[in-house]
Design a protein around this motif. Structure first.
Motif, PDB file in Angstrom:
ATOM      1  N   GLU A 150     -59.305  58.079  76.760  1.00 35.02           N
ATOM      2  CA  GLU A 150     -60.249  57.051  76.322  1.00 35.02           C
ATOM      3  C   GLU A 150     -61.665  57.497  76.662  1.00 35.02           C
ATOM      4  O   GLU A 150     -61.969  57.832  77.810  1.00 35.02           O
ATOM      5  CB  GLU A 150     -59.957  55.716  77.003  1.00 35.02           C
ATOM      6  N   VAL A 151     -62.518  57.542  75.661  1.00 34.91           N
ATOM      7  CA  VAL A 151     -63.931  57.861  75.845  1.00 34.91           C
ATOM      8  C   VAL A 151     -64.707  56.557  75.713  1.00 34.91           C
ATOM      9  O   VAL A 151     -64.669  55.909  74.663  1.00 34.91           O
ATOM     10  CB  VAL A 151     -64.418  58.883  74.804  1.00 34.91           C
ATOM     11  N   SER A 152     -65.391  56.156  76.764  1.00 35.47           N
ATOM     12  CA  SER A 152     -66.058  54.857  76.783  1.00 35.47           C
ATOM     13  C   SER A 152     -67.541  55.027  77.119  1.00 35.47           C
ATOM     14  O   SER A 152     -67.892  55.685  78.100  1.00 35.47           O
ATOM     15  CB  SER A 152     -65.390  53.951  77.828  1.00 35.47           C
ATOM     16  N   VAL A 153     -68.393  54.454  76.287  1.00 38.23           N
ATOM     17  CA  VAL A 153     -69.833  54.469  76.518  1.00 38.23           C
ATOM     18  C   VAL A 153     -70.320  53.024  76.439  1.00 38.23           C
ATOM     19  O   VAL A 153     -70.062  52.339  75.449  1.00 38.23           O
ATOM     20  CB  VAL A 153     -70.586  55.311  75.474  1.00 38.23           C
ATOM     21  N   SER A 154     -71.008  52.564  77.466  1.00 32.16           N
ATOM     22  CA  SER A 154     -71.496  51.184  77.460  1.00 32.16           C
ATOM     23  C   SER A 154     -72.973  51.147  77.833  1.00 32.16           C
ATOM     24  O   SER A 154     -73.530  52.130  78.336  1.00 32.16           O
ATOM     25  CB  SER A 154     -70.684  50.312  78.416  1.00 32.16           C
ATOM     26  N   ASP A 158     -74.242  55.710  80.853  1.00 32.28           N
ATOM     27  CA  ASP A 158     -72.938  55.219  81.318  1.00 32.28           C
ATOM     28  C   ASP A 158     -71.845  55.737  80.385  1.00 32.28           C
ATOM     29  O   ASP A 158     -71.400  55.057  79.474  1.00 32.28           O
ATOM     30  CB  ASP A 158     -72.930  53.694  81.362  1.00 32.28           C
ATOM     31  N   PHE A 159     -71.411  56.969  80.631  1.00 29.84           N
ATOM     32  CA  PHE A 159     -70.414  57.657  79.802  1.00 29.84           C
ATOM     33  C   PHE A 159     -69.186  57.914  80.667  1.00 29.84           C
ATOM     34  O   PHE A 159     -69.270  58.617  81.674  1.00 29.84           O
ATOM     35  CB  PHE A 159     -71.002  58.972  79.284  1.00 29.84           C
ATOM     36  N   GLY A 216     -77.716  47.140  74.415  1.00 30.59           N
ATOM     37  CA  GLY A 216     -76.387  47.017  74.997  1.00 30.59           C
ATOM     38  C   GLY A 216     -75.301  47.481  74.047  1.00 30.59           C
ATOM     39  O   GLY A 216     -74.230  46.881  73.983  1.00 30.59           O
ATOM     40  N   ALA A 217     -75.580  48.558  73.317  1.00 29.02           N
ATOM     41  CA  ALA A 217     -74.578  49.082  72.382  1.00 29.02           C
ATOM     42  C   ALA A 217     -73.431  49.718  73.156  1.00 29.02           C
ATOM     43  O   ALA A 217     -73.555  50.061  74.339  1.00 29.02           O
ATOM     44  CB  ALA A 217     -75.217  50.100  71.438  1.00 29.02           C
ATOM     45  N   SER A 218     -72.294  49.875  72.488  1.00 29.40           N
ATOM     46  CA  SER A 218     -71.126  50.464  73.157  1.00 29.40           C
ATOM     47  C   SER A 218     -70.284  51.242  72.156  1.00 29.40           C
ATOM     48  O   SER A 218     -70.338  51.008  70.944  1.00 29.40           O
ATOM     49  CB  SER A 218     -70.269  49.378  73.817  1.00 29.40           C
ATOM     50  N   PHE A 219     -69.529  52.199  72.714  1.00 30.47           N
ATOM     51  CA  PHE A 219     -68.614  53.004  71.903  1.00 30.47           C
ATOM     52  C   PHE A 219     -67.330  53.214  72.696  1.00 30.47           C
ATOM     53  O   PHE A 219     -67.373  53.538  73.885  1.00 30.47           O
ATOM     54  CB  PHE A 219     -69.235  54.360  71.560  1.00 30.47           C
ATOM     55  N   VAL A 220     -66.203  53.014  72.029  1.00 24.67           N
ATOM     56  CA  VAL A 220     -64.908  53.310  72.634  1.00 24.67           C
ATOM     57  C   VAL A 220     -64.111  54.139  71.635  1.00 24.67           C
ATOM     58  O   VAL A 220     -63.954  53.750  70.473  1.00 24.67           O
ATOM     59  CB  VAL A 220     -64.119  52.033  72.993  1.00 24.67           C
TER      60      VAL A 220
END
Length: 197
Positions: free
Chosen positions: A62-66, A49-50, A98-102
């Motif tokens: 915005e770069v969002s990874v969830s 989910d990128f 359930g890690a995430s990166f924004v």
């Protein structure tokens, strides 16, 4: 963003070892100890989910990874800070489901060449579990006490890794394209204006 780019980002991250770190003066049932973490490797990761978005109000990408799944292994050891200065060691496995990166980035010009720079980034482990390989009960207790500090150190390191790899992979793309496709509805024209335009 194309699947190939996601795969490349995943490959680059998996090939990056995280920096060693130490945690000093940790108060435990056996006394104050120092902890060292080395040979920190990202063993597996899924970035399914990128997403990328263009924020018109700030001209940022915005770069969002969830919902990131990944597993990290760390060799660790402790040393008691007082007599008898006892030591022990083991291997710690961190598994996150359930890690995430924004991250927030700008496209800038460097020597008339478009370049992406991530200005701010935030990585969160989310829900994660810890497991120990070949370790004693006292090691388990020490790790449990130190878990918040371990979490902070890993998240801080992953902030840098994600930002660096996203910069590297997308910048390699910018050299070969005139339009950066962010998602199904948004693209950015990165062509250089002609003289006099």
């Amino acid at each position: 963003m194309a699947v190939g780019i996601i795969d490349e980002i995943t490959t680059e991250i998996l090939s990056t070892d995280l920096p060693s770190f130490t945690l000093n003066n940790i108060d435990t049932p056996i006394g104050v100890v120092d902890l060292s973490f080395t040979d920190i490797q990202i063993e597996s990761m899924d970035l399914s989910d990128f997403r990328t978005y263009f924020l018109e109000s700030t001209s940022e990408i915005e770069v969002s990874v969830s919902d990131v799944y990944f597993q990290i292994s760390l060799d660790f050891s402790y040393k008691l800070c007082t007599f008898p200065y006892s030591t022990d060691s083991g291997t710690l496995i961190i598994t996150a489901n359930g890690a995430s990166f924004v991250g927030f980035a700008h496209i800038i010009q460097i020597s008339h060449v478009p370049s992406l720079t991530v200005d701010s980034a935030k990585f969160s482990l989310g829900d994660f579990s810890l497991s120990l390989r070949g370790s004693s009960s006292i090691l388990s207790t020490i790790i449990q006490i130190a878990t918040p500090l371990i979490q902070y150190s890993i998240e801080d390191a992953m902030n840098s890794v994600f930002a660096q790899v996203v910069n590297q992979v997308i910048n390699s793309l910018l050299y070969a394209v005139t339009c950066l496709q962010l998602n199904d509805t948004t693209a950015i024209d990165i062509r250089q204006p002609c003289d006099g335009d």
